[in-house]
Design an enzyme around this catalytic site. Sequence first.
Site, mmCIF file in Angstrom:
data_model
loop_
_atom_site.group_PDB
_atom_site.id
_atom_site.type_symbol
_atom_site.label_atom_id
_atom_site.label_comp_id
_atom_site.label_asym_id
_atom_site.label_seq_id
_atom_site.Cartn_x
_atom_site.Cartn_y
_atom_site.Cartn_z
ATOM 1 N N HIS A 191 0.818 -1.218 0.000
ATOM 2 C CA HIS A 191 0.000 0.000 0.000
ATOM 3 C C HIS A 191 0.847 1.262 0.000
ATOM 4 O O HIS A 191 0.445 2.297 -0.504
ATOM 5 C CB HIS A 191 -0.988 -0.033 1.162
ATOM 6 C CG HIS A 191 -2.128 -0.966 0.887
ATOM 7 N ND1 HIS A 191 -2.268 -2.167 1.514
ATOM 8 C CD2 HIS A 191 -3.124 -0.881 -0.015
ATOM 9 C CE1 HIS A 191 -3.332 -2.788 1.024
ATOM 10 N NE2 HIS A 191 -3.869 -2.026 0.111
ATOM 11 N N GLU A 433 -10.862 -10.847 -4.440
ATOM 12 C CA GLU A 433 -9.434 -10.786 -4.117
ATOM 13 C C GLU A 433 -8.966 -11.961 -3.275
ATOM 14 O O GLU A 433 -7.848 -11.958 -2.767
ATOM 15 C CB GLU A 433 -9.047 -9.443 -3.502
ATOM 16 C CG GLU A 433 -10.042 -8.797 -2.613
ATOM 17 C CD GLU A 433 -9.666 -7.368 -2.218
ATOM 18 O OE1 GLU A 433 -8.662 -6.817 -2.678
ATOM 19 O OE2 GLU A 433 -10.416 -6.808 -1.397
ATOM 20 N N ASP A 457 -4.295 -8.372 -4.055
ATOM 21 C CA ASP A 457 -4.538 -9.355 -3.004
ATOM 22 C C ASP A 457 -4.768 -10.749 -3.576
ATOM 23 O O ASP A 457 -4.352 -11.740 -2.984
ATOM 24 C CB ASP A 457 -5.738 -8.936 -2.149
ATOM 25 C CG ASP A 457 -5.319 -7.938 -1.083
ATOM 26 O OD1 ASP A 457 -4.269 -8.174 -0.450
ATOM 27 O OD2 ASP A 457 -6.009 -6.926 -0.896
ATOM 28 N N CYS A 504 -9.057 -3.757 -10.847
ATOM 29 C CA CYS A 504 -8.562 -2.542 -10.192
ATOM 30 C C CYS A 504 -7.228 -2.755 -9.479
ATOM 31 O O CYS A 504 -6.778 -1.895 -8.741
ATOM 32 C CB CYS A 504 -9.599 -1.978 -9.232
ATOM 33 S SG CYS A 504 -9.960 -3.056 -7.861
#
Length: 579
Positions: A191, A433, A457, A504
């Site tokens: 992240h 995910e 993920d 995404c």
Amino acid sequence: MEIKKGISASPGICIAKSVIIDSEDYRIPRRLVEPTQQPAEIQRMKTAFDKAVKQLSKLQSGQETKEQRKIKDIFAVHLRFLRDRSLIKKIADMVRSESVTAEYAVSTTLREIASQFIKVKDHYISERAADIYDIERRLLKQLLGNKRENVEHLEEEVAIVAKELSPTQTAGFNKKFVKGLATDTGGRTSHTAIVARSLGIPAVVALEDFTDSVNGGDLVIIDGNRGIVIVNPDEHTIKQYEEYSLEFHEFEHKLDAIREKPAITRDNVRITLLGNIEFSGEAKLVLEKGGEGIGLYRTEFLYLNSPTEPTEEEHYKAYSETIKVFKDKPVTIRTVDLGADKYTQSKRFAPEPNPFLGLRSIRFCLQNIDIFKMQLRAILRASALGKVKVMFPLITNLQELMQARMILHDVMEDLDDESIKYDRNIEIGIMIETPAAALTASTLARDVDFFSIGTNDLTQYTLAVDRGNELVSTLYSSVDPAVLRLIRTVLQDAHKAQIDISICGEMASEAEYIMLLLGMGVRTISIAPPMLPELKQIIRSVTIEECNQIARKILGMNSERQISNYLRNATRKILPEAF
Ligand code: PEP
Ligand code: MG
């Protein structure tokens, strides 16, 4: 001059003096002092308390606006703690009985108190743990002086060098002064890397022991395009990089011109390009870079860079600001994905043993219904203003989806009772995910309007490789045959169920992977706004027929290496400018 190779996490070039910062979760080593030294240590501790009280009292005076009053209340709580004689006595007793340094006694005692707060079920009390950590930090700053560098008050452009950076720290950087990031740890889809990309700050991660070879103030070059850093470069290298940096800016500028053109392949297939954002302020950038809406709004960042937990009004305000930018274009609001590497202030210092497999994301929301309902209320209220979609992350089974839907309906009923407007037909979607969600996609599809595949993920959980751990970064690949088979299953199931589907994850912003995804049937993509023009350029240079051929070939391959090599060569042939 020393050159180090890491992983490129965010493109661009930075040439600046370094500032070295340590991790937020800094632990004080247990150092012993001579018994004769104890009174002096206790005095140091008391002086630190006195100075912290003076500092806070000064900060408290003259606060006026509503926001400032809120901060004043927080400081009042901090002051009460700092004036608590029993706390000072407890720390002094520890110095005496264990002969440890003042900083060790302060840190250990306050962390003990914080962990007791965290255990309390009452949300309000557990939240107070964050205050204790703030007090600890303030006292340690007094005791340790300038040994820890401060990035809050920068006045010149710098390159941040750190062992590790949390998404919270990264999100808090002032883009005006922080021109590059280099860290010892991390991965391309961590992240922290994602935030750096969104902010447009060049970054290189996974540099191993880089922090050991840099001193604060050394000139460094961070080359986010090639994933290298150079310490104390010679004149010739600096000049080369200055030219390269200019060329790169020109290249980006030229790409921006593509903004008005449609994202359409050479054989006229229309692709929808959306942006991923973390803050409402990024919405404009999505539009500027040619995005047609928001495919992923990572709302948990509302929690990460604020000392207090956001209220319903703060959620609502952030969403309304974003919607205002897009008017009738879609804004997909993901409910908070807290946990793992993104904590609320109170949970920040209470890590779980296996946080990525723990109380993360929708699981956290389903166990903290108050937080969840508050956010859903804000999302629904905002849905009256534009084309809002709601998306639940990390769904692993049907039961979780049903629970989340039920809570959403409860909140709708509450709003009905209060005659508050919202979009009754709001689209509800989930992120795919986890392998569990991918394998049961046909079932899940019956109860949602759309899927969005979170390949960051999905790759991590399929291959059992931590997305942020540089030690296993070579094992992390979104084009591993196992991941590709899951993606294919999800795409097929979504098409069969005739629901919308998008991608995404970061995979979609890689030039080498995009043709494969298009060939597999992807038609909607959501990525970090700075990457949108390049992606559009690629889409406009290929035909779906070429992409289909690539996908057919790849899906018959059994090794990641073979797939990567094939994709690299194919992209090089069709898009030589991408290299
Ligand atoms: C993903 O997992 O691919 C994703 C887009 O979500 P995040 O990166 O926020 O975990
Ligand atoms: Mg995710």
